[in-house]
Design an enzyme around this catalytic site. Structure first.
Site, mmCIF file in Angstrom:
data_model
loop_
_atom_site.group_PDB
_atom_site.id
_atom_site.type_symbol
_atom_site.label_atom_id
_atom_site.label_comp_id
_atom_site.label_asym_id
_atom_site.label_seq_id
_atom_site.Cartn_x
_atom_site.Cartn_y
_atom_site.Cartn_z
ATOM 1 N N SER A 1 0.819 -1.201 0.000
ATOM 2 C CA SER A 1 0.000 0.000 0.000
ATOM 3 C C SER A 1 0.862 1.264 0.000
ATOM 4 O O SER A 1 0.356 2.355 -0.200
ATOM 5 C CB SER A 1 -0.892 -0.001 1.237
ATOM 6 O OG SER A 1 -0.078 -0.062 2.391
ATOM 7 N N GLU B 1 5.761 7.002 7.786
ATOM 8 C CA GLU B 1 5.761 7.776 6.533
ATOM 9 C C GLU B 1 6.303 9.194 6.765
ATOM 10 O O GLU B 1 6.808 9.833 5.861
ATOM 11 C CB GLU B 1 4.341 7.843 5.942
ATOM 12 C CG GLU B 1 3.761 6.485 5.580
ATOM 13 C CD GLU B 1 3.994 6.057 4.125
ATOM 14 O OE1 GLU B 1 4.161 6.923 3.270
ATOM 15 O OE2 GLU B 1 4.005 4.826 3.879
HETATM 16 N N1 DGL Z 1 1.109 -1.998 4.175
HETATM 17 C C1 DGL Z 1 0.130 -2.054 5.223
HETATM 18 C C2 DGL Z 1 0.170 -3.413 5.915
HETATM 19 O O1 DGL Z 1 1.170 -4.110 5.869
HETATM 20 C C3 DGL Z 1 0.301 -0.973 6.227
HETATM 21 C C4 DGL Z 1 0.045 0.405 5.740
HETATM 22 C C5 DGL Z 1 -1.406 0.673 5.412
HETATM 23 O O2 DGL Z 1 -2.265 0.755 6.302
HETATM 24 O O3 DGL Z 1 -1.653 0.821 4.233
HETATM 25 O O4 DGL Z 1 -0.791 -3.780 6.519
#
Ligand code: DGL
Length: 274
Positions: free
Chosen positions: A11, A152
């Site tokens: 994401s 972030e």
């Molecule tokens: N990449 C997401 C996860 O591993 C975390 C960041 C998000 O909430 O998008 O769950």
């Protein structure tokens, strides 16, 4: 032998923690990474939205002729993968099972904590995966939504992050867990702070290491290993290239080039096949 790249997506930028480990364990493998920074976080969104975004992410990645897909995002692995998996025509690896396996290997007293996004926590996938492998463990879950924003922002180890961590982790401390699963791509970047708060006796576990071992075995089994000695890395983001370069360098610990911006709206139609 197959020298096509492995496709990894997340994401946002957090999935680079997984890429870092793959680069370490599989130096011959080329990688195409997509981070959906323009729409992050996924972890506070509904299942429908996460599925919609995942379909577009996959449509983009598969258009790049990757030989295998690694879903680095825990939220996507938890909410969207069961639905879209049948339509993906290359092997797929996700992060929940490797994380669960690693926690069970490392836990000495069978008291396992899991921290993740609200969506992953509510889905209950981690406790289910762990109990499927060993029903005799105690599991304690905690959602830590602010951690993603702190990462972030580049605030990995400061006073504010420590205060937030203390608040989120207090019940897990009281529960006297011995192992803590970092069930979100971003959380390994807060490992120092989390470890300081939890204390030395709690072992932190992330999926990246175990996933890379599984990936190595799968590439061997499917005869998909790359014969190249010079792997190439290409990065795509749905938001600012500059932001990706800056934070990406902090995560991978080296300068990164080959970053391009991609417009996800162009993949809406192609996403229909998933
Ligand atoms: N990449 C997401 C996860 O591993 C975390 C960041 C998000 O909430 O998008 O769950």
């Amino acid at each position: 032998m197959d020298n096509r790249p492995i496709g990894v997506f997340d994401s946002g930028l957090g999935g680079l923690t997984v890429v870092k480990e793959i680069m370490k364990q599989l130096p011959n493998e080329s990688i195409i990474y997509f981070g959906d920074d323009g729409r992050t976080p996924y972890g506070t969104k509904s299942r429908e939205t996460v599925i919609k975004y995942t379909k577009q992410d996959l449509a983009f990645l598969l258009s790049m002729d990757v030989k295998l897909v690694v879903v680095a995002c825990n939220t996507v692995s938890a909410l969207a993968l069961p639905e879209v998996r049948p339509a993906i025509n290359v092997p797929v690896l996700e992060v929940i099972e490797p994380g669960a396996r690693s926690a069970l290997k490392k836990s000495k007293r069978g008291r396992i904590g899991i921290i993740a996004t609200p969506a992953t926590t509510q889905s209950g996938v981690y406790p289910r995966a762990i109990r499927n492998m060993n029903p005799n463990v105690q599991i304690f879950s905690q959602a830590c939504p602010l951690f993603v924003n702190l990462v972030e922002e580049g605030w990995w180890d400061n006073e504010i992050t420590r205060m937030v961590a203390e608040e989120y982790l207090k019940e897990l401390k009281q529960a006297q867990i011995d192992t803590l699963v970092l069930g979100c791509t971003h959380y390994p970047l807060l490992a120092n702070t989390i470890s300081d708060v939890m204390g030395d006796e709690v072992t932190l576990v992330s999926s990246a290491e175990e996933l890379s071992v599984t990936l190595k075995e799968l590439l061997h089994k499917e005869k998909l290993e790359s014969p190249d000695e010079h792997a190439t890395y290409r990065y795509y983001t749905s938001d600012s290239v500059e932001k990706f370069r800056k934070l990406g360098k902090m995560i991978l610990g080296k300068e990164i080039s080959n970053i391009e911006r991609v417009d996800m709206e162009n993949y809406e139609q192609k996403a229909c096949k998933f």
